[in-house]
Design an enzyme around this catalytic site. Structure first.
Site, PDB file in Angstrom:
ATOM      1  N   GLU A 329       0.810  -1.226   0.000  1.00 19.82           N
ATOM      2  CA  GLU A 329       0.000   0.000   0.000  1.00 19.82           C
ATOM      3  C   GLU A 329       0.842   1.275   0.000  1.00 19.82           C
ATOM      4  OE1 GLU A 329      -0.344  -2.649   1.844  1.00 19.82           O
ATOM      5  OE2 GLU A 329      -2.414  -3.081   2.392  1.00 19.82           O
ATOM      6  N   LYS A 439      -1.344 -10.600  24.004  1.00 20.86           N
ATOM      7  CA  LYS A 439      -1.973  -9.839  25.086  1.00 20.86           C
ATOM      8  C   LYS A 439      -1.958 -10.687  26.350  1.00 20.86           C
ATOM      9  CE  LYS A 439      -5.984  -7.095  26.092  1.00 20.86           C
ATOM     10  NZ  LYS A 439      -7.409  -7.349  26.260  1.00 20.86           N
ATOM     11  N   TRP A 444       0.813  -5.794  26.630  1.00 19.79           N
ATOM     12  CA  TRP A 444       1.092  -6.221  25.252  1.00 19.79           C
ATOM     13  C   TRP A 444       2.543  -6.685  25.153  1.00 19.79           C
ATOM     14  CZ3 TRP A 444      -2.916  -6.763  22.106  1.00 19.79           C
ATOM     15  CH2 TRP A 444      -4.054  -5.971  22.301  1.00 19.79           C
TER      16      TRP A 444
END
Ligand code: ADP
Length: 540
Positions: A329, A439, A444
């Site tokens: 992208e 998690k 995290w």
């Protein structure tokens, strides 16, 4: 005074690059490794002429402006001719990924509405597997092996002979589509990104800058990254722009063939995903005196995080790794990891700590990190957030507007799906893909940091860390490793090796040894498959 400048409104199109080949770099070589391993040699004058013949033949055969011309090809001279010949007649070069399943290739070709296919003769067995699900007006076969092309197809050389080398370019607007590439679908259904002439030209100019990849006519460039993977990271176009020789590896991407090519062509810059360099590292360590590569060779490594151990190993071979971060992208280069001048005084260890980061955003690429609400987060080197980008070679939508709502913000930034930190110097450090973070008990854990550290263990070849459901902690990290020479490595060995580098709660609770980490079509670790494989894992 009027606010209008007196400057010409001159379009940034690829026709200019094609003309420069003839005017300035006619004798510069393009070398391609053929299926039988022999080296095919041509030059930019020939590439120029044949690209114009291709453009002319496509026009004569009725391909119109905006039509997609698909390629199913390895990296070699004919693919380069298509890279240039298709866009200069107003067509859209659609590079199909030959490592995808036949079903996915058919889906993508139909989705893009490809009119014509140009394919390597050695890939016809793949075409046979999806030909009943697609329709092309013409299938043009490149006779790489020299064997006769069956009458049901058009021989690429005959097709070029139809074309006129004095082809007159049609009027092309710089914002017209030039190329198209689908995301490899590691994290979902493939989506189409359409590059413009302008985005490709600007990306090439920026990629050539001394403070990014520094590519010049003095370079010999080998994109190992396939020409169907995000335009070989722009390297084919950038080399054409500056007149750099190209040494293209064809279908031979094993370490020995690549090292032989680097040596015979004295390649100065190569590029590919980390798994390629892991194989080269092994080959060089096994035979340290076998190859002589060009001094100060640069290796652009991206597509996945680069373990620090790889930087150190390649420094010892005088092959300098430069990390780059990007996506299909994003043209694809968004950041490059060079040490900036104001940091040049830092010591050797601090330089490694800097180089393992994904680097600084390229000029004209804006980056921000945001929290779940979309609010901007500070650049303090500690706070992690979702990375968002905008810029002249960043896509603002997907072909046919798919996935628009989850992938773009209301104010027009691309949501990358990557979680990053940015420090005060502006260095981006990718913590993880949103979908790969572990998690654990409200915290995290970065799977990327863990796997990169584990790959620093002398007996580990490859490592992937995945999140596995845990009754108490929500998720815990499981490390899946491939070991060297059938060594036995236990969970405890890895935990001890990592101790001191990470907080205790980060350490993987289990280590599983397997023969090979599954790879995606672009050579990255396929964590989706691993997660599936270990979804019923029971923690001790
Ligand atoms: P796919 O998304 O299917 O893998 P891409 O090749 O476009 O296809 O992959 C882009 C992604 O690859 C990025 O969003 C990022 O997660 C990862 N990536 C690319 N470069 C790096 C890098 N230098 N370090 C870590 N991850 C990277």
């Amino acid at each position: 005074m009027s606010t209008k400048s007196t400057m010409m409104d001159y379009p940034l199109t690829l026709t200019n690059l094609v003309e420069r080949l003839k005017t300035y770099y006619p004798g510069v070589e393009v070398v391609s490794r053929m299926p039988d391993k022999a080296l095919h040699r041509t030059n930019y004058l020939d590439i120029h002429t044949r690209a114009k013949r291709l453009a002319s033949a496509l026009t004569k055969k009725g391909v119109k402006k905006g039509d997609c011309v698909a390629t199913l090809m390895w990296n070699h001279y004919a693919h380069l001719e298509a890279y240039l010949g298709v866009p200069i007649m107003g067509g859209v070069l659609h590079t199909l990924n030959l490592r995808l399943s036949p079903e996915d290739i058919a889906y993508i070709a139909n989705h893009a509405n490809d009119k014509v296919l140009i394919i390597d003769d050695i890939l016809l067995p793949l075409y046979e597997q999806f030909k009943n699900d697609v329709h092309f007006d013409e299938v043009i076969v490149v006779p790489l092996t020299g064997e006769a092309v069956s009458a049901e197809f058009t021989n690429y050389e005959d097709y070029l002979a139809l074309g006129d080398e004095d082809f007159n370019y049609p009027a092309i607007d710089e914002n017209d589509a030039a190329g198209m590439c689908y995301t490899s679908g590691t994290t979902g259904k493939p989506k189409g990104v359409v590059y413009s002439h302008r985005s490709t030209v600007l990306h090439s100019m920026t990629e050539a800058m001394v403070d990014t990849l520094g590519i010049s006519q003095f370079d010999v460039v080998t994109p190992v990254v396939p020409m169907f993977h995000a335009n070989a990271w722009g390297l084919a176009y950038t080399s054409v722009l500056v007149g750099a020789k190209q040494a293209l590896p064809g279908p031979h991407l094993d370490a020995e063939s690549l090292m032989d090519l680097y040596q015979s062509e004295q390649v100065t810059l190569s590029a590919g995903v980390p798994t390629i360099w892991m194989a080269i590292k092994q080959a060089r360590e096994a035979e340290p005196n076998r190859w002589n590569t060009a001094p100060n060779m640069r290796m652009v490594v991206g597509g996945a995080a680069v373990p620090e151990s790889l930087f150190r190993a390649f420094d010892a071979f005088d092959m300098k790794i430069i990390q780059a971060w990007g996506m299909t992208e994003t043209g694809p280069l968004a950041t490059v990891g060079l040490v900036k001048k104001s940091l040049s005084g830092i010591d050797k260890e601090a330089k490694y700590a800097c180089r393992v980061k994904q680097g600084l955003a390229l000029p004209f690429v804006d980056i921000r990190i945001v929290d779940e609400q979309g609010d901007a987060l500070p650049w303090d080197g500690k706070t992690s957030g979702n990375a968002e980008l905008r810029g002249p070679w960043i896509t603002s939508s997907y072909h046919k507007n798919e996935g628009a709502s989850d992938s773009f913000t209301e104010d027009g930034w691309l949501k990358t799906g990557d979680v990053c930190q940015i420090d005060q110097e502006g260095y981006v450090k990718l913590t993880d893909r949103t979908k790969d973070l572990v998690k654990s008990g409200g915290e995290w854990i970065s799977s990327v940091d863990l796997e990169n550290a584990i790959m620093g263990h002398p007996d580990v070849l490859e490592a992937a860390v995945i999140a596995v459901a845990h009754p108490k902690w929500d998720e815990r990290p499981l490390a899946v490793i491939v070991v060297k020479d059938s060594k036995v490595i236990t969970t405890n060995d890895i935990r001890q090796f990592l101790e001191g580098q990470f907080a205790k709660i980060w350490l993987p609770d289990a280590v599983e040894t397997i023969d090979e980490i599954p790879k995606t079509s672009t050579g990255k670790f396929m964590k989706i498959t691993l997660r599936e494989q270990y979804k019923n894992w029971v923690w001790e």
